[in-house]
Design a protein around this motif. Structure first.
Motif, short mmCIF file in Angstrom:
data_model
loop_
_atom_site.label_atom_id
_atom_site.label_comp_id
_atom_site.label_asym_id
_atom_site.label_seq_id
_atom_site.Cartn_x
_atom_site.Cartn_y
_atom_site.Cartn_z
N UNK A 37 0.87 -1.10 0.00
CA UNK A 37 0.20 -0.05 -0.27
C UNK A 37 0.71 1.19 -0.03
N UNK A 38 2.00 1.20 0.72
CA UNK A 38 3.05 2.33 0.97
C UNK A 38 3.55 2.40 -0.76
N UNK A 39 3.90 1.54 -1.20
CA UNK A 39 4.36 1.80 -2.61
C UNK A 39 3.44 2.08 -3.81
N UNK A 40 2.07 1.91 -3.56
CA UNK A 40 1.09 2.52 -4.39
C UNK A 40 0.93 4.06 -3.89
N UNK A 41 0.85 4.42 -2.92
CA UNK A 41 0.84 5.64 -2.57
C UNK A 41 2.03 6.61 -3.13
N UNK A 42 3.09 5.85 -2.86
CA UNK A 42 4.36 6.62 -3.60
C UNK A 42 4.40 6.83 -5.08
N UNK A 43 3.62 5.95 -5.76
CA UNK A 43 3.50 6.04 -7.01
C UNK A 43 2.71 7.24 -7.39
N UNK A 44 1.58 7.49 -6.61
CA UNK A 44 0.62 8.52 -7.17
C UNK A 44 1.31 9.89 -6.60
N UNK A 45 2.14 9.93 -5.88
CA UNK A 45 2.73 11.23 -5.52
C UNK A 45 4.30 11.37 -6.16
N UNK A 46 4.56 10.98 -7.30
CA UNK A 46 5.77 11.06 -7.94
C UNK A 46 5.71 12.30 -8.40
N UNK A 47 7.10 12.89 -8.13
CA UNK A 47 7.42 14.39 -8.56
C UNK A 47 8.56 13.88 -9.75
N UNK A 48 8.75 15.16 -10.58
CA UNK A 48 9.92 15.03 -11.35
C UNK A 48 10.87 16.24 -10.96
N UNK A 49 12.23 15.86 -10.89
CA UNK A 49 13.31 16.74 -10.49
C UNK A 49 14.15 16.87 -11.65
N UNK A 50 14.21 18.45 -11.93
CA UNK A 50 14.99 18.80 -13.03
C UNK A 50 16.38 18.68 -12.71
N UNK A 51 17.29 18.12 -13.60
CA UNK A 51 18.50 17.66 -13.19
C UNK A 51 19.69 18.24 -14.32
N UNK A 52 20.81 18.79 -13.80
CA UNK A 52 21.83 19.68 -14.84
C UNK A 52 23.25 18.67 -14.60
N UNK A 53 23.74 18.31 -15.37
CA UNK A 53 24.85 17.49 -15.25
C UNK A 53 24.80 16.49 -13.90
N UNK A 54 23.55 15.72 -13.57
CA UNK A 54 23.55 15.30 -12.47
C UNK A 54 23.50 15.60 -11.19
N UNK A 55 23.08 16.94 -11.00
CA UNK A 55 22.99 17.43 -9.62
C UNK A 55 21.69 18.66 -10.00
N UNK A 56 21.25 19.39 -8.87
CA UNK A 56 20.35 20.24 -8.89
C UNK A 56 20.78 21.56 -9.55
N UNK A 57 20.05 22.41 -9.99
CA UNK A 57 20.42 23.72 -10.63
C UNK A 57 20.73 24.57 -9.80
N UNK A 58 20.20 24.53 -8.49
CA UNK A 58 20.48 25.87 -7.69
C UNK A 58 20.08 25.23 -6.35
N UNK A 59 20.31 26.37 -5.17
CA UNK A 59 20.27 25.97 -3.72
C UNK A 59 18.88 26.04 -3.36
N UNK A 60 18.17 25.05 -2.60
CA UNK A 60 16.88 25.04 -2.26
C UNK A 60 16.71 24.77 -0.73
N UNK A 61 15.59 25.24 0.06
CA UNK A 61 15.48 24.95 1.43
C UNK A 61 14.18 24.79 1.54
N UNK A 62 13.80 23.57 2.45
CA UNK A 62 12.16 23.70 2.92
C UNK A 62 12.10 22.98 4.03
N UNK A 63 10.92 23.10 4.55
CA UNK A 63 10.74 22.92 5.87
C UNK A 63 9.46 22.02 6.06
N UNK A 64 9.45 20.82 6.97
CA UNK A 64 8.12 19.90 6.81
C UNK A 64 8.49 19.48 8.28
N UNK A 65 7.17 20.11 9.15
CA UNK A 65 7.09 19.65 10.27
C UNK A 65 8.21 20.08 11.26
#
Length: 210
Positions: free
Chosen positions: A121-149
């Motif tokens: 059930x967790x794997x099915x939930x993860x498939x529904x919540x897939x996101x696409x990450x933009x990559x440049x030369x195998x890394x992220x394009x710039x610095x980001x920060x996020x907070x969760x709980x």
């Protein structure tokens, strides 16, 4: 001679001779078929293989199953108890991270009566919540920060591998990020919050078109 008595003649019956009956011997195999109604002949026996027996190859081998495009990692498995009138009822909560290594990644969490059910059930939930990450030369394009709980994650582009630990490393590897620097500005031991904060940070990435 008028008073002469004539006695009837006694006839002796001839003996009845019966013709001999020809008895054909029956083979033991045919006798067994006649006793059981010919079941062995209709089914073909257990060793009949694919010709109608039970021993025929009906199931596909595991090598014939198509391989999933996603790789999954179990982040955490916990047991949850609920107090009811009849006593305690136990269930399992599993957190799964899946990714295709080409920029898509997702995190899912679900409960189940056993570990196998909660993982599915967790794997099915993860498939529904897939996101696409933009990559440049195998890394992220710039610095980001996020907070969760209680977790605050800072992700920076880098070279020479993924310099992060714990859930941040798992999410980055499954997303296909080969170089990254991850840091927790607020320390917490909750793996779920760290993984979700990493996902929230990756959601903010956008490729600027010039």
């Amino acid at each position: 001679m008028e008073n002469e008595i004539i006695q009837p003649e006694t006839v002796t019956p001839e003996p009845i001779v019966q013709a001999p009956v020809a008895v054909t011997p029956v083979e033991p195999a045919k006798q067994a078929d006649q006793r059981f109604g010919g079941r062995q002949g209709s089914r073909g026996g257990r060793s009949g293989g694919a010709a109608g027996g039970r021993g025929g190859p009906r199931r596909r081998s595991q090598g014939d199953r198509p391989k999933s495009e996603f790789e999954q990692r179990t982040l955490e498995i916990g047991r949850v108890s609920r107090v009811t009138k009849g006593g305690k009822r136990f269930s399992f909560r599993t957190t799964i991270v899946i990714g295709d290594g080409k920029g898509r990644v997702g995190v899912g969490m679900a409960k189940g009566k056993d570990v196998q059910q909660s993982v599915q059930k967790a794997a099915n939930q993860a498939r529904k919540r897939l996101i696409t990450v933009p990559l440049i030369n195998g890394t992220i394009p710039y610095q980001v920060e996020a907070k969760y709980s209680s977790a605050v994650v800072v992700l920076k582009p880098a070279r020479g591998g993924v310099k992060a630990g714990g859930p941040v490393r798992v999410v980055a590897k499954l997303a296909g990020i080969h170089a990254l620097t991850g840091k927790l500005t607020e320390r917490t031991n909750n793996k779920i919050n760290i993984a979700m904060a990493t996902i929230e940070a990756l959601k903010k990435l956008r490729i600027k078109h010039t």
